[in-house]
Design a protein around this motif. Structure first.
Motif, PDB file in Angstrom:
ATOM      1  N   UNK A 182       0.823  -1.204   0.000  1.00 42.23           N
ATOM      2  CA  UNK A 182       0.000   0.000   0.000  1.00 42.23           C
ATOM      3  C   UNK A 182       0.858   1.256   0.000  1.00 42.23           C
ATOM      4  N   UNK A 183       1.907   1.261   0.828  1.00 42.06           N
ATOM      5  CA  UNK A 183       2.785   2.427   0.920  1.00 42.06           C
ATOM      6  C   UNK A 183       3.515   2.671  -0.399  1.00 42.06           C
ATOM      7  N   UNK A 184       4.007   1.596  -1.025  1.00 40.61           N
ATOM      8  CA  UNK A 184       4.722   1.726  -2.302  1.00 40.61           C
ATOM      9  C   UNK A 184       3.785   2.251  -3.387  1.00 40.61           C
ATOM     10  N   UNK A 185       2.550   1.747  -3.426  1.00 45.42           N
ATOM     11  CA  UNK A 185       1.577   2.220  -4.414  1.00 45.42           C
ATOM     12  C   UNK A 185       1.271   3.696  -4.206  1.00 45.42           C
TER      13      UNK A 185
ATOM     14  N   UNK B  78       3.789   6.216  -5.601  1.00 41.49           N
ATOM     15  CA  UNK B  78       3.673   6.510  -7.027  1.00 41.49           C
ATOM     16  C   UNK B  78       2.306   7.095  -7.395  1.00 41.49           C
ATOM     17  N   UNK B  79       1.558   7.518  -6.382  1.00 43.81           N
ATOM     18  CA  UNK B  79       0.274   8.180  -6.627  1.00 43.81           C
ATOM     19  C   UNK B  79      -0.778   7.285  -7.220  1.00 43.81           C
ATOM     20  N   UNK B  80      -0.661   5.982  -7.014  1.00 48.22           N
ATOM     21  CA  UNK B  80      -1.599   5.017  -7.596  1.00 48.22           C
ATOM     22  C   UNK B  80      -2.636   4.621  -6.549  1.00 48.22           C
ATOM     23  N   UNK B  81      -3.512   5.575  -6.215  1.00 47.26           N
ATOM     24  CA  UNK B  81      -4.537   5.333  -5.202  1.00 47.26           C
ATOM     25  C   UNK B  81      -5.417   4.136  -5.520  1.00 47.26           C
ATOM     26  N   UNK B  82      -5.723   3.953  -6.813  1.00 46.38           N
ATOM     27  CA  UNK B  82      -6.577   2.822  -7.217  1.00 46.38           C
ATOM     28  C   UNK B  82      -5.902   1.487  -6.942  1.00 46.38           C
TER      29      UNK B  82
ATOM     30  N   UNK C  91      -0.512   9.866   3.154  1.00 48.67           N
ATOM     31  CA  UNK C  91       0.091   9.219   1.985  1.00 48.67           C
ATOM     32  C   UNK C  91       1.211   9.991   1.295  1.00 48.67           C
ATOM     33  N   UNK C  92       2.433   9.745   1.765  1.00 51.67           N
ATOM     34  CA  UNK C  92       3.622  10.313   1.128  1.00 51.67           C
ATOM     35  C   UNK C  92       3.641   9.901  -0.346  1.00 51.67           C
ATOM     36  N   UNK C  93       3.737  10.904  -1.234  1.00 51.84           N
ATOM     37  CA  UNK C  93       3.678  10.656  -2.676  1.00 51.84           C
ATOM     38  C   UNK C  93       4.900  11.242  -3.364  1.00 51.84           C
ATOM     39  N   UNK C  94       5.591  10.424  -4.130  1.00 52.41           N
ATOM     40  CA  UNK C  94       6.764  10.881  -4.879  1.00 52.41           C
ATOM     41  C   UNK C  94       6.361  11.323  -6.284  1.00 52.41           C
ATOM     42  N   UNK C  95       5.492  10.529  -6.905  1.00 54.01           N
ATOM     43  CA  UNK C  95       4.999  10.870  -8.250  1.00 54.01           C
ATOM     44  C   UNK C  95       3.472  10.902  -8.195  1.00 54.01           C
TER      45      UNK C  95
END
Length: 198
Positions: free
Chosen positions: A95-98, A101-105, A142-146
């Motif tokens: 979940x954290x890795x997703x 990358x901003x992939x909430x879905x 949710x820390x987001x890189x992209x």
């Protein structure tokens, strides 16, 4: 409960439109909103498919596994009630890795599975455990890189520079995640202190 809230909001809107004689505008907004939603969704598909494909390549190449291993020491400190090799920890890390990358879905199903596994660890109780509360706080911030989804929206609406928000997104989500962890720990220790440290 959420379904009831949505029904209540729709009913209020229709009643208000009926009283004010703006039902025609409401009907027009419904059809235009539906048309725009379909167009935006189709625009999302290309971006989300690309990043989901990149994640799959990263998974096959072992990059996601390495990233998960890198995050595991931090995750075990954030979730001390969850054993390091328990399935819940795997879902938490996925979940954290997703979310990175901003992939909430893609993150949502992992988040639901993580909560289900943590509920089992909590003995199936209806009240949330410490780890469940911490996970909810971190997942919400949710820390987001992209910020893939936001970039897709900006591309859909013809932004001149859809990726210019990356830096500010990283900064904003970093500080929101730190704040979520600090607040979570503050209330946890305050609660345990109130119970005599139990």
């Amino acid at each position: 409960m959420i379904n009831l809230i949505w029904v209540f909001l729709f009913l209020i809107g229709f009643v208000f439109a009926g009283i004010n004689g703006t039902m025609e505008e409401v009907n027009q907004a419904i059809f235009e909103g539906g048309k725009e939603a379909v167009a935006v969704s189709i625009g999302f598909i290309s971006v989300l498919v690309f990043w989901l494909g990149m994640m799959k390549i990263g998974e096959k190449a072992g990059l996601l596994l390495k990233l998960s291993r890198l995050l595991r020491p931090l995750a075990t400190r954030l979730f001390p009630e969850v054993p390091a090799n328990h399935p819940a920890m795997g879902y938490i890390l996925s979940n954290m890795v997703s979310n990175f990358f901003g992939l909430g879905n893609a993150a949502t199903p992992m988040g639901i599975k993580a909560m289900e596994e943590m509920k089992k660890l909590n003995g199936g109780k209806s009240s949330a455990s410490r780890s469940m509360v911490t996970f909810l706080a971190i997942n919400t911030s949710s820390l987001t890189i992209i910020p893939t989804t936001v970039i897709a929206i900006r591309m859909q609406y013809d932004s001149a520079s859809p990726t210019e928000i990356v830096g500010t997104t990283i900064a904003a989500t970093f500080f929101s995640t730190v704040a979520a962890i600090v607040i979570d720990r503050y209330f946890y220790y305050r609660r345990t202190k109130g119970r005599g440290g139990l």
